[in-house]
Motif scaffolding. Structure first.
Motif, PDB file in Angstrom:
ATOM      1  N   ALA A 261     -18.128  -9.011 -14.861  1.00 51.06           N
ATOM      2  CA  ALA A 261     -16.988  -9.842 -14.477  1.00 51.06           C
ATOM      3  C   ALA A 261     -16.247 -10.355 -15.717  1.00 51.06           C
ATOM      4  O   ALA A 261     -15.016 -10.411 -15.744  1.00 51.06           O
ATOM      5  N   ARG A 262     -17.011 -10.716 -16.750  1.00 50.90           N
ATOM      6  CA  ARG A 262     -16.390 -11.215 -17.978  1.00 50.90           C
ATOM      7  C   ARG A 262     -15.554 -10.133 -18.650  1.00 50.90           C
ATOM      8  O   ARG A 262     -14.439 -10.385 -19.114  1.00 50.90           O
ATOM      9  N   VAL A 263     -16.075  -8.911 -18.686  1.00 51.79           N
ATOM     10  CA  VAL A 263     -15.326  -7.800 -19.281  1.00 51.79           C
ATOM     11  C   VAL A 263     -14.040  -7.557 -18.491  1.00 51.79           C
ATOM     12  O   VAL A 263     -12.982  -7.305 -19.080  1.00 51.79           O
ATOM     13  N   ARG A 264     -14.115  -7.650 -17.168  1.00 50.49           N
ATOM     14  CA  ARG A 264     -12.917  -7.465 -16.345  1.00 50.49           C
ATOM     15  C   ARG A 264     -11.855  -8.507 -16.704  1.00 50.49           C
ATOM     16  O   ARG A 264     -10.665  -8.188 -16.820  1.00 50.49           O
ATOM     17  N   ASP A 265     -12.264  -9.750 -16.885  1.00 50.62           N
ATOM     18  CA  ASP A 265     -11.314 -10.803 -17.250  1.00 50.62           C
ATOM     19  C   ASP A 265     -10.680 -10.521 -18.610  1.00 50.62           C
ATOM     20  O   ASP A 265      -9.479 -10.747 -18.812  1.00 50.62           O
ATOM     21  N   LEU A 266     -11.470 -10.012 -19.549  1.00 50.94           N
ATOM     22  CA  LEU A 266     -10.946  -9.688 -20.876  1.00 50.94           C
ATOM     23  C   LEU A 266      -9.969  -8.514 -20.813  1.00 50.94           C
ATOM     24  O   LEU A 266      -8.970  -8.482 -21.534  1.00 50.94           O
TER      25      LEU A 266
ATOM     26  N   LEU B 107      -3.281 -10.302 -32.304  1.00 52.35           N
ATOM     27  CA  LEU B 107      -4.493 -11.073 -32.597  1.00 52.35           C
ATOM     28  C   LEU B 107      -5.271 -11.367 -31.321  1.00 52.35           C
ATOM     29  O   LEU B 107      -6.500 -11.234 -31.286  1.00 52.35           O
ATOM     30  N   LYS B 108      -4.577 -11.749 -30.257  1.00 58.27           N
ATOM     31  CA  LYS B 108      -5.243 -12.046 -28.988  1.00 58.27           C
ATOM     32  C   LYS B 108      -5.939 -10.797 -28.435  1.00 58.27           C
ATOM     33  O   LYS B 108      -7.051 -10.871 -27.909  1.00 58.27           O
ATOM     34  N   THR B 109      -5.264  -9.663 -28.555  1.00 56.58           N
ATOM     35  CA  THR B 109      -5.844  -8.411 -28.076  1.00 56.58           C
ATOM     36  C   THR B 109      -7.083  -8.052 -28.884  1.00 56.58           C
ATOM     37  O   THR B 109      -8.110  -7.645 -28.335  1.00 56.58           O
ATOM     38  N   SER B 110      -6.998  -8.208 -30.196  1.00 60.07           N
ATOM     39  CA  SER B 110      -8.139  -7.924 -31.063  1.00 60.07           C
ATOM     40  C   SER B 110      -9.332  -8.808 -30.706  1.00 60.07           C
ATOM     41  O   SER B 110     -10.478  -8.346 -30.660  1.00 60.07           O
ATOM     42  N   CYS B 111      -9.060 -10.084 -30.449  1.00 61.72           N
ATOM     43  CA  CYS B 111     -10.135 -11.017 -30.083  1.00 61.72           C
ATOM     44  C   CYS B 111     -10.782 -10.620 -28.761  1.00 61.72           C
ATOM     45  O   CYS B 111     -12.014 -10.665 -28.620  1.00 61.72           O
ATOM     46  N   ALA B 112      -9.955 -10.226 -27.782  1.00 62.62           N
ATOM     47  CA  ALA B 112     -10.490  -9.823 -26.484  1.00 62.62           C
ATOM     48  C   ALA B 112     -11.358  -8.574 -26.619  1.00 62.62           C
ATOM     49  O   ALA B 112     -12.436  -8.472 -26.016  1.00 62.62           O
TER      50      ALA B 112
ATOM     51  N   ALA C 157     -12.980  -7.604 -29.321  1.00 55.40           N
ATOM     52  CA  ALA C 157     -14.211  -7.982 -30.017  1.00 55.40           C
ATOM     53  C   ALA C 157     -15.184  -8.679 -29.072  1.00 55.40           C
ATOM     54  O   ALA C 157     -16.402  -8.453 -29.133  1.00 55.40           O
ATOM     55  N   GLN C 158     -14.667  -9.507 -28.168  1.00 53.48           N
ATOM     56  CA  GLN C 158     -15.529 -10.184 -27.195  1.00 53.48           C
ATOM     57  C   GLN C 158     -16.162  -9.186 -26.229  1.00 53.48           C
ATOM     58  O   GLN C 158     -17.322  -9.348 -25.835  1.00 53.48           O
TER      59      GLN C 158
ATOM     60  N   PHE D 100     -22.926  -5.273 -26.622  1.00 52.57           N
ATOM     61  CA  PHE D 100     -23.986  -5.080 -27.610  1.00 52.57           C
ATOM     62  C   PHE D 100     -25.148  -6.050 -27.416  1.00 52.57           C
ATOM     63  O   PHE D 100     -26.298  -5.704 -27.688  1.00 52.57           O
ATOM     64  N   THR D 101     -24.869  -7.254 -26.959  1.00 53.21           N
ATOM     65  CA  THR D 101     -25.930  -8.250 -26.844  1.00 53.21           C
ATOM     66  C   THR D 101     -26.588  -8.285 -25.472  1.00 53.21           C
ATOM     67  O   THR D 101     -27.726  -8.745 -25.349  1.00 53.21           O
ATOM     68  N   LYS D 102     -25.907  -7.776 -24.437  1.00 46.10           N
ATOM     69  CA  LYS D 102     -26.442  -7.947 -23.085  1.00 46.10           C
ATOM     70  C   LYS D 102     -26.540  -6.663 -22.268  1.00 46.10           C
ATOM     71  O   LYS D 102     -27.097  -6.684 -21.171  1.00 46.10           O
TER      72      LYS D 102
END
Length: 292
Positions: free
Chosen positions: A121-126, A143-148, A150-151, A157-159
């Motif tokens: 769900a979080r990836v969908r929001d991004l 910059l906003k796109t790059s941040c999204a 990266a998130q 990678f972590t989950k």
């Protein structure tokens, strides 16, 4: 020479960004892609309409709001379900070099976003946020796109990582040995210098004649064409984003002369560099980089 199941696709990206963003809206029949694979992570997100996808032989239909994660070396293909029905969709390609710079063990893992519903769900929001910036470019959209992006990578990678099994049937590596990936890596590391067919064929361990035929058969491009495309995109970045002159940027990125750069540029973009930069200087660069 082997009968390849899917073509190896070379994806060039601005290594100062997490990758590329491409937003499309077109009839289903124009969404068709041949089977191909690459080292990048890819996300295909359907905003409106319906798209068919095939990942390593498994079919999946995507409707508005659905997305699919395409892992590195996965043979994949897409097409609109209804030929004349418009499909609006986003393609996000994450740079392999960018990923490896932060996650050196990346090649040893697959990523299953379906194993964690909260992350999905979080990836969908991004992805929705990336679409918004592509449709409504502003001063800080890049910059906003790059941040999204990266998130998204951090969540994967972590989950969502799963140790990759060394099963040749699960990847494209049985059809395309490491010659191409080694060659592409060599070019991206050395494109600013003089790179010859003899240099690169010796590096990958093939004769120049065989390597030349092999590279063209797998990628659909000659070695020289791909080298020029890498030089071209990096030269354009230096001109458009870093304010360099055409002469300095072309020479620093491996072209023998500014004339050679302009010739290649016109072949790919259909206009002179000055015309292109003037036309797109007020737009969001990440959404407009020419797909090579």
């Amino acid at each position: 020479m082997a009968n390849y199941k899917g073509k190896y696709e070379i994806v060039t990206a601005d290594d100062n960004l997490p990758g590329k963003v491409m937003l499309y809206e077109k009839p289903g029949k124009e969404c068709y892609t041949n089977k191909h694979w690459h080292k990048n992570l890819e996300i295909d997100y359907v905003i409106r309409g319906c798209m068919w996808t095939n990942l390593n032989g498994t079919d999946k239909d995507l409707y508005g709001g659905d997305y699919v994660l395409v892992n590195s070396e996965t043979i994949h293909q897409t097409c609109g379900k209804i030929p004349d029905e418009p499909v609006k969709y986003l393609v996000v390609l994450f740079s392999y070099n960018y990923i490896k710079s932060y996650f050196p063990d990346f090649d040893g893992y697959l990523f299953d976003v379906n194993k964690n519903e909260q992350v999905r769900a979080r990836v969908r929001d991004l992805l929705k946020a990336i679409v918004f910036e592509a449709e409504n470019p502003s001063e800080f959209s890049k910059l906003k796109t790059s941040c999204a992006m990266a998130q998204i990578l951090m969540n994967l990678f972590t989950k969502c990582r799963v140790k990759r099994e060394t099963d040749p049937k699960a990847t494209a590596s049985d059809d395309a040995p490491d010659y191409i990936t080694k060659a592409v890596g060599y070019i991206r590391d050395n494109y600013r210098s003089r790179v010859t067919l003899e240099d690169i064929s010796s590096f990958v361990g093939l004769t120049p004649t065989y390597f030349s035929r092999y590279f063209s058969a797998v990628t659909g491009k000659t070695f020289k064409t791909y080298l020029n495309l890498v030089r071209l995109e990096n030269t354009l970045i230096d001109i458009q984003q870093n304010g360099m002159s055409e002469t300095r940027a072309s020479l620093e990125n491996g072209f023998p002369s500014v004339k050679a750069f302009i010739t290649v540029f016109k072949t790919v973009y259909g206009c002179a560099p000055s015309e292109y930069v003037k036309k797109y200087q007020e737009e969001a660069p990440i959404a407009l980089i020419h797909t090579l």
